[in-house]
Enzyme design. Structure first.
Site, PDB file in Angstrom:
ATOM      1  N   GLU A  31     -12.817 -31.380  18.565  1.00 23.00           N
ATOM      2  CA  GLU A  31     -13.820 -32.140  17.072  1.00 23.00           C
ATOM      3  C   GLU A  31     -14.468 -31.798  16.660  1.00 23.00           C
ATOM      4  OE1 GLU A  31     -16.544 -33.583  19.888  1.00 23.00           O
ATOM      5  OE2 GLU A  31     -14.924 -34.606  21.201  1.00 23.00           O
ATOM      6  N   LEU A  60     -13.497 -38.389  18.597  1.00 24.66           N
ATOM      7  CA  LEU A  60     -14.119 -37.829  19.540  1.00 24.66           C
ATOM      8  C   LEU A  60     -13.918 -38.307  20.823  1.00 24.66           C
ATOM      9  CD1 LEU A  60     -17.541 -36.804  19.666  1.00 24.66           C
ATOM     10  CD2 LEU A  60     -18.135 -39.341  19.334  1.00 24.66           C
ATOM     11  N   GLU A  62     -12.900 -36.667  24.826  1.00 26.88           N
ATOM     12  CA  GLU A  62     -13.050 -34.910  25.802  1.00 26.88           C
ATOM     13  C   GLU A  62     -11.856 -35.895  26.798  1.00 26.88           C
ATOM     14  OE1 GLU A  62     -15.881 -36.817  24.378  1.00 26.88           O
ATOM     15  OE2 GLU A  62     -17.318 -35.725  23.427  1.00 26.88           O
ATOM     16  N   GLN A  84     -17.465 -29.845  22.393  1.00 29.74           N
ATOM     17  CA  GLN A  84     -18.147 -29.110  21.618  1.00 29.74           C
ATOM     18  C   GLN A  84     -19.843 -28.776  22.057  1.00 29.74           C
ATOM     19  OE1 GLN A  84     -19.747 -31.797  18.665  1.00 29.74           O
ATOM     20  NE2 GLN A  84     -17.858 -31.310  16.905  1.00 29.74           N
ATOM     21  N   PHE A  85     -20.267 -29.288  23.038  1.00 28.15           N
ATOM     22  CA  PHE A  85     -20.888 -28.686  24.147  1.00 28.15           C
ATOM     23  C   PHE A  85     -20.488 -29.219  25.658  1.00 28.15           C
ATOM     24  CE2 PHE A  85     -23.546 -29.540  19.990  1.00 28.15           C
ATOM     25  CZ  PHE A  85     -24.394 -28.584  20.137  1.00 28.15           C
ATOM     26  N   ILE A  89     -18.496 -32.251  28.832  1.00 30.76           N
ATOM     27  CA  ILE A  89     -17.138 -31.794  29.267  1.00 30.76           C
ATOM     28  C   ILE A  89     -16.569 -32.466  30.695  1.00 30.76           C
ATOM     29  CG2 ILE A  89     -18.045 -29.970  31.095  1.00 30.76           C
ATOM     30  CD1 ILE A  89     -16.108 -28.349  30.490  1.00 30.76           C
ATOM     31  N   PHE A  90     -17.558 -33.280  30.625  1.00 32.67           N
ATOM     32  CA  PHE A  90     -17.241 -33.735  32.307  1.00 32.67           C
ATOM     33  C   PHE A  90     -15.779 -35.191  31.817  1.00 32.67           C
ATOM     34  CE2 PHE A  90     -21.826 -32.535  32.346  1.00 32.67           C
ATOM     35  CZ  PHE A  90     -21.734 -31.588  33.405  1.00 32.67           C
ATOM     36  N   PRO A  91     -16.330 -35.908  30.843  1.00 32.84           N
ATOM     37  CA  PRO A  91     -14.498 -36.336  30.646  1.00 32.84           C
ATOM     38  C   PRO A  91     -13.223 -35.611  30.885  1.00 32.84           C
ATOM     39  CG  PRO A  91     -16.316 -37.399  29.009  1.00 32.84           C
ATOM     40  CD  PRO A  91     -16.556 -36.352  29.843  1.00 32.84           C
ATOM     41  N   HIS A 131     -27.065 -31.073  25.827  1.00 33.62           N
ATOM     42  CA  HIS A 131     -26.703 -29.574  25.251  1.00 33.62           C
ATOM     43  C   HIS A 131     -26.877 -28.412  25.528  1.00 33.62           C
ATOM     44  CE1 HIS A 131     -26.351 -32.929  22.010  1.00 33.62           C
ATOM     45  NE2 HIS A 131     -25.765 -32.213  21.254  1.00 33.62           N
TER      46      HIS A 131
END
Length: 328
Positions: A31, A60, A62, A84-85, A89-91, A131
């Site tokens: 992204e 957008l 992930e 991005q953070f 990351i969980f998706p 974040h």
């Protein structure tokens, strides 16, 4: 060599450019990484240099970024994706855990998955909710998934090159608190550092300090402060969190007899506990005191006004060392 000393963030950019120059199969996706150069500008200038087909701005999404990376990696491309953070990351876990990490095993070696997923992580920059997470232990639990954390510009450059060249999936976690904290000379020579290896940053005799990522900064500061009082600390940067180079840690603690493990992540279920358990199993007869941990708290990272109360400090580490040395 770079004309000037560079930051860890600059070193990431330098390594990405070197990898893309050396191998046309390396592509970047994420992204805002193209036009804007990423939220921290880690990919600034790379789309202008290598074009939109190799530095791809994505929606957008992930889940899509990770899934697309797995598919590309199985077909001879070496994707380097950015989340991005770490809090977002969980998706991507479905693809990382169920597909990327198992690809070599489930195809009996017919396919591998040479992908890298980059993500800034950790606190210390007054970021909003979601974040500032340090959930590296979740990723390090997954067999087949390398988890790598640099703690200096030189290690960021060398380890990222190694990650991109690795034939298995690598999650490359970048401690954003030290993105711009210091500058060192880094030679853009294309030389990778070894994965799955700890780095001994300081030799010592009295106690071993074990850390990774941004917490290495406070760990080294504590070692210097303790040295002024005659305490000789060996400092080890774990660097690769899965698989961990236990041999280096065991050898160091067998020499010093004591250790303090420092990490920003919550204590419960953290990698400090895994390291302590391994040392207890394999270096017990060399230990003069129980392994001690200095960690974050078992709470959500607080908002910025209380953030510094959560992060381990140099004083916390010094105190832990002094208390460990009190054992006969």
């Amino acid at each position: 060599m770079s004309d000037n000393a560079i930051t860890l963030l600059d070193a990431v950019n330098l390594a990405l450019a070197r990898a893309m120059e050396d191998d046309p199969n390396v592509i970047l996706l994420g992204e805002d990484i193209g036009t804007n150069g990423g939220v921290f500008r880690a990919t600034a200038g790379l789309q202008d240099r290598f074009g939109e087909r190799r530095v791809i701005d994505t929606p957008l999404a992930e889940t899509m970024i990770a899934g697309l990376s797995v598919g590309m990696a199985t077909q001879g491309i070496r994707p380097v994706a950015e989340i991005q953070f770490m809090g977002f990351i969980f998706p991507a876990f479905e693809h990382l855990v169920a597909h990327a990490a198992r690809m070599r095993h489930r195809t009996r070696g017919r396919l591998n998955c040479p992908m890298v997923l980059r993500a800034p992580f950790g606190g210390g920059i007054h970021a909003p909710e979601h974040h500032s997470e340090s959930t590296e232990a979740l990723l390090a639990h997954i067999p087949g998934l390398h988890v790598v954390v640099p703690s200096s510009p030189a290690r960021a450059y060398g380890l990222l090159l190694a990650a991109i060249r690795c034939d298995d999936p690598v999650v490359f976690l970048e401690p954003k608190r030290i993105y711009r904290a210091s500058k060192t000379l880094v030679e853009d020579d294309g030389q990778a550092l070894p994965l799955d290896t700890c780095f001994t940053l300081r030799e010592g005799e009295d106690i071993t300090l074990i850390s990774w990522g941004a917490a290495v900064t406070e760990t080294l500061a504590a070692a210097r402060q303790l040295a002024e009082n005659g305490v000789s600390c060996e400092v080890i940067d774990v660097a690769t969190l899965n698989p961990i180079d236990h041999d280096t840690l065991i050898a160091s603690v067998s020499k010093t007899g004591r250790c303090v493990i420092v990490h920003e992540a919550p204590r419960h279920g953290g990698l400090g506990g895994e390291i302590a358990a391994t040392l207890a199993e394999q270096a017990l007869l060399s230990l003069k005191a129980p392994p001690r941990r200095v960690t974050g708290y078992d709470t959500v990272m607080p908002y910025y006004r209380n953030e510094q109360l959560y992060l381990p400090t140099t004083a916390d580490i010094v105190q832990a060392v002094q208390e460990t040395l009190e054992y006969a």
